[in-house]
Design a protein around this motif. Structure first.
Motif, PDB file in Angstrom:
ATOM      1  N   ILE A 200       0.857  -0.964   0.176  1.00  0.00           N
ATOM      2  CA  ILE A 200      -0.161  -0.039   0.043  1.00  0.00           C
ATOM      3  C   ILE A 200       0.969   1.296  -0.006  1.00  0.00           C
ATOM      4  CG2 ILE A 200      -1.665   1.335   1.441  1.00  0.00           C
ATOM      5  CD1 ILE A 200      -2.788  -1.630   2.417  1.00  0.00           C
ATOM      6  N   PHE A 201       1.842   1.082   0.850  1.00  0.00           N
ATOM      7  CA  PHE A 201       2.725   2.324   0.736  1.00  0.00           C
ATOM      8  C   PHE A 201       3.580   2.612  -0.510  1.00  0.00           C
ATOM      9  CE2 PHE A 201       7.147   3.998   2.053  1.00  0.00           C
ATOM     10  CZ  PHE A 201       6.983   5.164   2.447  1.00  0.00           C
ATOM     11  N   ARG A 202       3.802   1.682  -0.984  1.00  0.00           N
ATOM     12  CA  ARG A 202       4.567   2.239  -2.503  1.00  0.00           C
ATOM     13  C   ARG A 202       3.728   2.721  -3.557  1.00  0.00           C
ATOM     14  NH1 ARG A 202       5.415  -0.035  -7.406  1.00  0.00           N
ATOM     15  NH2 ARG A 202       3.903  -2.015  -6.990  1.00  0.00           N
ATOM     16  N   VAL A 203       2.533   2.059  -3.179  1.00  0.00           N
ATOM     17  CA  VAL A 203       1.455   2.615  -4.471  1.00  0.00           C
ATOM     18  C   VAL A 203       1.156   3.898  -4.098  1.00  0.00           C
ATOM     19  CG1 VAL A 203      -0.658   2.333  -5.820  1.00  0.00           C
ATOM     20  CG2 VAL A 203       0.867   0.462  -5.111  1.00  0.00           C
ATOM     21  N   ALA A 204       0.726   4.157  -2.656  1.00  0.00           N
ATOM     22  CA  ALA A 204      -0.062   5.223  -2.023  1.00  0.00           C
ATOM     23  C   ALA A 204       0.950   6.519  -1.798  1.00  0.00           C
ATOM     24  CB  ALA A 204      -0.926   5.247  -1.066  1.00  0.00           C
ATOM     25  N   ILE A 205       1.996   6.288  -1.706  1.00  0.00           N
ATOM     26  CA  ILE A 205       2.968   7.482  -1.044  1.00  0.00           C
ATOM     27  C   ILE A 205       3.027   8.446  -2.263  1.00  0.00           C
ATOM     28  CG2 ILE A 205       5.227   6.439  -1.792  1.00  0.00           C
ATOM     29  CD1 ILE A 205       4.224   8.210   1.549  1.00  0.00           C
ATOM     30  N   LEU A 206       2.973   8.232  -3.514  1.00  0.00           N
ATOM     31  CA  LEU A 206       3.101   9.148  -4.590  1.00  0.00           C
ATOM     32  C   LEU A 206       1.952   9.808  -5.017  1.00  0.00           C
ATOM     33  CD1 LEU A 206       6.241   7.849  -6.242  1.00  0.00           C
ATOM     34  CD2 LEU A 206       6.139   9.710  -4.369  1.00  0.00           C
ATOM     35  N   LEU A 207       0.718   9.151  -4.398  1.00  0.00           N
ATOM     36  CA  LEU A 207      -0.533   9.506  -4.982  1.00  0.00           C
ATOM     37  C   LEU A 207      -0.686  11.087  -4.346  1.00  0.00           C
ATOM     38  CD1 LEU A 207      -3.023   6.486  -4.793  1.00  0.00           C
ATOM     39  CD2 LEU A 207      -2.177   7.553  -6.722  1.00  0.00           C
ATOM     40  N   GLN A 208      -1.392  11.832  -5.114  1.00  0.00           N
ATOM     41  CA  GLN A 208      -1.648  13.443  -4.395  1.00  0.00           C
ATOM     42  C   GLN A 208      -3.047  13.609  -4.919  1.00  0.00           C
ATOM     43  OE1 GLN A 208       0.104  14.977  -2.689  1.00  0.00           O
ATOM     44  NE2 GLN A 208       2.104  14.083  -2.953  1.00  0.00           N
ATOM     45  N   GLY A 209      -3.754  14.487  -4.032  1.00  0.00           N
ATOM     46  CA  GLY A 209      -5.154  14.729  -4.036  1.00  0.00           C
ATOM     47  C   GLY A 209      -6.027  13.983  -4.088  1.00  0.00           C
ATOM     48  N   GLN A 210      -5.869  12.666  -3.705  1.00  0.00           N
ATOM     49  CA  GLN A 210      -6.853  11.633  -3.698  1.00  0.00           C
ATOM     50  C   GLN A 210      -6.787  10.482  -2.426  1.00  0.00           C
ATOM     51  OE1 GLN A 210      -6.825   8.244  -6.679  1.00  0.00           O
ATOM     52  NE2 GLN A 210      -5.256   9.592  -7.699  1.00  0.00           N
ATOM     53  N   ARG A 211      -7.854  10.436  -1.770  1.00  0.00           N
ATOM     54  CA  ARG A 211      -7.732   9.345  -0.766  1.00  0.00           C
ATOM     55  C   ARG A 211      -8.266   7.973  -1.238  1.00  0.00           C
ATOM     56  NH1 ARG A 211      -9.751  10.775   5.020  1.00  0.00           N
ATOM     57  NH2 ARG A 211     -10.828   8.909   5.010  1.00  0.00           N
ATOM     58  N   PRO A 212      -7.518   6.890  -1.173  1.00  0.00           N
ATOM     59  CA  PRO A 212      -8.188   5.633  -1.594  1.00  0.00           C
ATOM     60  C   PRO A 212      -9.112   5.222  -0.677  1.00  0.00           C
ATOM     61  CG  PRO A 212      -5.882   5.202  -1.075  1.00  0.00           C
ATOM     62  CD  PRO A 212      -6.172   6.828  -0.925  1.00  0.00           C
ATOM     63  N   ASN A 213     -10.255   4.511  -1.021  1.00  0.00           N
ATOM     64  CA  ASN A 213     -11.339   3.887  -0.239  1.00  0.00           C
ATOM     65  C   ASN A 213     -10.701   2.526   0.226  1.00  0.00           C
ATOM     66  OD1 ASN A 213     -11.829   2.112  -2.449  1.00  0.00           O
ATOM     67  ND2 ASN A 213     -13.399   3.530  -3.168  1.00  0.00           N
ATOM     68  N   ALA A 214     -11.535   1.924   1.023  1.00  0.00           N
ATOM     69  CA  ALA A 214     -11.287   0.708   1.662  1.00  0.00           C
ATOM     70  C   ALA A 214     -10.774  -0.368   0.341  1.00  0.00           C
ATOM     71  CB  ALA A 214     -12.173   0.290   2.709  1.00  0.00           C
ATOM     72  N   ALA A 215     -11.926  -0.413  -0.449  1.00  0.00           N
ATOM     73  CA  ALA A 215     -11.722  -1.311  -1.630  1.00  0.00           C
ATOM     74  C   ALA A 215     -10.436  -1.392  -2.151  1.00  0.00           C
ATOM     75  CB  ALA A 215     -12.943  -1.393  -2.572  1.00  0.00           C
ATOM     76  N   GLN A 216     -10.061  -0.024  -2.430  1.00  0.00           N
ATOM     77  CA  GLN A 216      -8.684   0.413  -3.404  1.00  0.00           C
ATOM     78  C   GLN A 216      -7.399   0.128  -2.452  1.00  0.00           C
ATOM     79  OE1 GLN A 216      -9.985   4.344  -3.832  1.00  0.00           O
ATOM     80  NE2 GLN A 216      -9.963   4.181  -6.009  1.00  0.00           N
ATOM     81  N   LEU A 217      -7.746   0.176  -1.107  1.00  0.00           N
ATOM     82  CA  LEU A 217      -6.704  -0.204  -0.176  1.00  0.00           C
ATOM     83  C   LEU A 217      -6.329  -1.754  -0.209  1.00  0.00           C
ATOM     84  CD1 LEU A 217      -7.127   1.875   3.052  1.00  0.00           C
ATOM     85  CD2 LEU A 217      -5.377   2.032   1.402  1.00  0.00           C
ATOM     86  N   LEU A 218      -7.343  -2.272  -0.224  1.00  0.00           N
ATOM     87  CA  LEU A 218      -7.277  -4.030  -0.268  1.00  0.00           C
ATOM     88  C   LEU A 218      -6.607  -4.487  -1.530  1.00  0.00           C
ATOM     89  CD1 LEU A 218      -8.006  -6.462   1.512  1.00  0.00           C
ATOM     90  CD2 LEU A 218     -10.021  -6.492   0.148  1.00  0.00           C
ATOM     91  N   ARG A 219      -7.044  -3.774  -2.604  1.00  0.00           N
ATOM     92  CA  ARG A 219      -6.441  -3.895  -4.047  1.00  0.00           C
ATOM     93  C   ARG A 219      -4.943  -3.521  -4.078  1.00  0.00           C
ATOM     94  NH1 ARG A 219     -10.477  -2.275  -6.965  1.00  0.00           N
ATOM     95  NH2 ARG A 219      -9.650   0.031  -7.174  1.00  0.00           N
ATOM     96  N   MET A 220      -4.748  -2.487  -3.389  1.00  0.00           N
ATOM     97  CA  MET A 220      -3.277  -2.158  -3.395  1.00  0.00           C
ATOM     98  C   MET A 220      -2.363  -3.401  -2.624  1.00  0.00           C
ATOM     99  SD  MET A 220      -3.219   1.989  -2.454  1.00  0.00           S
ATOM    100  CE  MET A 220      -4.235   3.065  -3.302  1.00  0.00           C
ATOM    101  N   ALA A 221      -3.046  -3.582  -1.493  1.00  0.00           N
ATOM    102  CA  ALA A 221      -2.130  -4.594  -0.420  1.00  0.00           C
ATOM    103  C   ALA A 221      -2.183  -6.102  -1.315  1.00  0.00           C
ATOM    104  CB  ALA A 221      -2.973  -4.745   0.579  1.00  0.00           C
ATOM    105  N   VAL A 222      -3.020  -6.321  -2.201  1.00  0.00           N
ATOM    106  CA  VAL A 222      -3.006  -7.735  -2.905  1.00  0.00           C
ATOM    107  C   VAL A 222      -2.286  -7.638  -3.872  1.00  0.00           C
ATOM    108  CG1 VAL A 222      -4.347  -9.483  -3.913  1.00  0.00           C
ATOM    109  CG2 VAL A 222      -5.298  -8.432  -1.676  1.00  0.00           C
ATOM    110  N   ARG A 223      -2.542  -6.439  -4.922  1.00  0.00           N
ATOM    111  CA  ARG A 223      -1.969  -6.288  -6.222  1.00  0.00           C
ATOM    112  C   ARG A 223      -0.552  -5.622  -6.003  1.00  0.00           C
ATOM    113  NH1 ARG A 223      -6.823  -4.800 -10.171  1.00  0.00           N
ATOM    114  NH2 ARG A 223      -8.045  -6.551  -9.872  1.00  0.00           N
ATOM    115  N   GLY A 224      -0.243  -4.660  -4.945  1.00  0.00           N
ATOM    116  CA  GLY A 224       0.692  -3.914  -5.128  1.00  0.00           C
ATOM    117  C   GLY A 224       0.836  -2.684  -6.232  1.00  0.00           C
TER     118      GLY A 224
END
Lengths: 437, 303
Positions: A413-437
């Motif tokens: 999640i950290f790798r994908v989200a850390i450079l995202l700006q201006g948007q906050r992922p929802n729970a489903a997106q977080l789960l997807r990030m954790a699984v798919r990277g």
């Protein structure tokens, strides 16, 4: 590993070298300890002050006996070695004969005196108080204008019942010299279980178990664990969010992998927590040693304490890093702070039921749920009455399985989200990030 | 050996294709300029080279090695969005970044760079006390200590005053002379023209230009006339064979339509104003950029 250690060193020093960390380290025990001592001193002072109590006595015989019983109880408390800092309440009594024609007016006048502070309490006896004709007996009405926790009520209840018993015995012709023997209370002494010494084979003698052993030691141990976990883990989310807003991470990510970066941060938090815990534990042991109470210290529990501490800080910090990376603003970090601390806060809310039944189904289930294991199992292990030997190990196994999974998912999640700006992922997106990277 | 080989790389974010089937080779020792409008895919390409993002398709090799999920000690990276730990002292911070990337103490190199940028006396100050320009120079030093084999600079000159920009330019060229490969992105076409051996332009995720300045200009031919005259730009409107007039102030740039005779243009021009200079030139990089990504190109693309 070199990069992880280097990042951990930087983050660790960035925190422990701040004045805020050092002040917090010293201030916390002062606030807690000072609060307890201050509270005891205030209570002592309040207890030492003499207060006026009126007894409205329609029996004509009970009031005098109650007053005498209260005087004797005051003297017993003063002589009692167990009273410690807590002095017994000091009361002066006045007996009021009821005006049957104007009883309501009399109650109102007494209530007004209570409101003005002229009286601390009023005890209104029933005409049948001495010889109750009903079961349960008619109550003694207790009027007071004090709020909060009223310690006087319990003390006065003892004095009233003692006085009524004495009055009844007197009516039965029992000599006053027999009162003490007839009315004495025999306490129940809480005692530790007897065990055989594994080295000598001798059966140990029963050992007095104080309130400290059955409640204070487990409570303080768990509160210390929770406090250090919170100190170590709670700033992680906001720190990562702040660094993200300051655009610190892009350059670091070109040099270290997200996992290395996150692992370094978690390791730094573990280091901070261990620093705090060593400080508090050594300080606590020195205080107990100074008070000749070192025998109360549950030293056998220390290895478990540190294992649980490291596991809980690792889980919470990994989640904090991941959630911090998803934040688009400091407000986001504030909103996520409380849910992040649920693994600590929920067990603390449930501490009452767990203390009542440490080996009950609720306590057992909670202690085997990996996110709650560190706090709940620690509490159960420090309480008198042994936890089945297999449970701490099963709990630990769960923690050891879940912690790397959480850390792994958090890194993705950290790798994908850390450079995202201006948007906050929802729970489903977080789960997807954790699984798919 | 090529420093970077990008082969058929595609990167998408949700429905957006940031980089579309990109193939690019950056020769070792070159200065390679990345140009393109905002949001065209420059930064995403750079982030993929340094392994911050992974391509959805295709491969990226750096010095012949395809690395996935690891960071390279040979790459120095200056991101467009500047950010450093502001509570750290300058020297501590630079030594931290240098040791993190290089795996060794870099004290001497840090001191050398601080002296070069006239920041040595600021070494024990916290970063938060420095001006924006100073912070940018510090971040540049953090990217180049220890000396990288490949240096990737995303908008390195943005926000710098001319003196600082010259210092930075000299430092970049010095690194290049020492053998480093430089990739830099810029919106300043003059920088790209003057510093870069090769220029790559990306537009809407696709490569639209790649080569030396000469070869790129060669694709467009000598279709540009630069004129100085005593008339203003309005006097040049409606000249025969001129598609577009660009007023640069003292000079006007005319773009000729295909088949236009410059002598005809000069004759018509002399009739309208007193001409002090007239030259036939290849289009500038700026002009080429605008032709590809400007509003007129947008209209063509929409049509």
């Amino acid at each position: 590993m070199r990069k992880i250690l280097l990042i951990a060193k930087r983050d660790y020093l960035a925190v422990v070298r701040t004045k805020a960390f050092l002040i917090g380290l010293v201030a916390l025990p002062i606030v807690f300890g000072g609060g307890s001592v201050g509270s005891a001193l205030v209570q002592n002072r309040a207890g030492a002050k003499s207060r006026q109590v009126a007894i409205l006595d329609p029996t004509g015989a009970a009031a005098a006996a109650i007053v005498q019983a209260a005087k004797d109880k005051t003297e017993e408390d003063r002589l009692s070695k167990t009273a410690g800092l807590q002095a017994s309440p000091q009361f002066d009594f006045e007996t009021v004969a009821p005006d049957h024609a104007g009883l309501d007016e009399q109650r109102l006048a007494l209530s007004d005196r209570l409101r003005s502070g002229n009286l601390a309490a009023v005890l209104e006896l029933d005409p049948d108080t001495l010889h109750p004709r009903t079961n349960p007996p008619p109550p003694v009405r207790y009027y007071t204008n004090s709020g909060g926790i009223d310690t006087a009520q319990g003390w006065l209840a003892d004095a009233v019942n003692e006085g009524l018993r004495r009055a009844r015995l007197t009516e039965l012709g029992v000599a006053e010299s027999h009162f003490k023997e007839l009315l004495t209370n025999t306490p129940l002494q809480s005692t530790s279980l007897v065990a055989r010494d594994p080295r000598t084979g001798a059966i140990g003698a029963p050992r007095k178990r104080g309130q400290a052993e059955s409640f204070a030691v487990p409570f303080i141990t768990v509160m210390l664990l929770a406090m250090i976990v919170l100190i170590g883990a709670s700033p992680m989310l906001s720190a990562v969010a702040e660094d993200k807003l300051q655009r610190v991470y892009e350059m670091l990510l070109a040099t270290a992998t997200p996992f290395e970066l996150m692992a370094g941060k978690v390791l730094a938090a573990i280091g901070q927590s261990l620093t705090s815990s060593v400080f508090y534990i050594i300080g606590g042991l020195l205080v107990l040693e100074g008070m000749a109470l070192i025998g109360m210290a549950p030293l056998w529990v220390l290895p478990w304490f540190f294992i649980y501490l490291v596991a809980e800080v690792t889980m919470l910090c990994a989640m904090g890093v991941a959630l911090g990376a998803t934040c688009g603003s400091p407000q986001d970090a504030q909103h996520l702070a409380l849910p992040l601390l649920f693994p600590v806060v929920i067990p603390l809310f449930l501490i009452g039921p767990i203390l009542q039944q440490p080996n009950g189904p609720l306590a057992t289930a909670l202690s085997l749920f990996p996110l709650f294991t560190p706090i709940v199992m620690m509490l159960r292990q420090t309480l008198p009455g042994s936890v089945p030997a297999w449970q701490p190990w099963v709990g630990l196994a769960g923690v050891l399985i879940v912690t790397p999974i959480i850390t792994w998912g958090a890194a993705r999640i950290f790798r994908v989200a850390i450079l995202l700006q201006g948007q906050r992922p929802n729970a489903a997106q977080l789960l997807r990030m954790a699984v798919r990277g | 050996m090529d420093a970077v080989e990008i082969q058929s790389v595609t990167k998408t974010f949700g429905d957006l294709t940031a980089v579309d089937d990109l193939t690019l080779t950056v020769p070792e020792g070159s200065v390679y300029g990345f140009i393109g409008p905002n949001g065209s895919g420059k930064t995403t390409t750079m982030r993929m080279i340094v392994n911050i993002f992974y391509p959805d398709r295709g491969t990226i090799r750096v010095f012949g090695t395809e690395s996935h999920g690891t960071s390279s000690a040979h790459i120095g990276y200056l991101p467009e969005e500047r950010g450093l730990y502001r509570k750290m002292k300058v020297r501590e911070l630079l030594e931290f970044y240098g040791e993190l990337r290089g795996g060794r103490k870099v004290t001497a190199e840090v001191d050398g760079w601080l002296r070069k940028f006239d920041l040595f006396q600021w070494g024990d100050q916290k970063l938060e006390t420095l001006s924006k320009g100073m912070s940018q120079k510090i971040q540049f030093i953090a990217a180049v200590v220890p000396s990288p084999k490949l240096l990737i600079l995303d908008e390195p000159f943005s926000g710098l005053d001319p003196v600082s920009a010259d210092l930075l330019r000299d430092a970049i060229l010095e690194l290049r002379h020492r053998g480093a490969t430089i990739i830099l992105s810029t919106h300043d076409m003059h920088v790209a023209e003057s510093m870069c051996d090769r220029i790559f332009m990306i537009f809407r995720g696709k490569k639209v230009l790649d080569g030396t300045l000469e070869s790129i200009q060669g694709q467009y031919g000598s279709d540009t006339i630069r004129v100085s005259s005593n008339g203003d730009a309005a006097a040049l409107n409606g000249l025969p064979g001129v598609e577009r007039v660009r007023d640069l102030g003292q000079v006007q740039e005319l773009r000729m339509a295909q088949g236009c005779d410059p002598q005809e243009v000069l004759r018509a021009l002399v009739g309208r104003a007193r001409v002090s200079s007239f030259s036939i030139a290849k289009p500038s990089l700026h002009e080429i950029f605008v032709r590809i990504a400007g509003p007129a190109a947008e209209e063509v693309a929409v049509a």
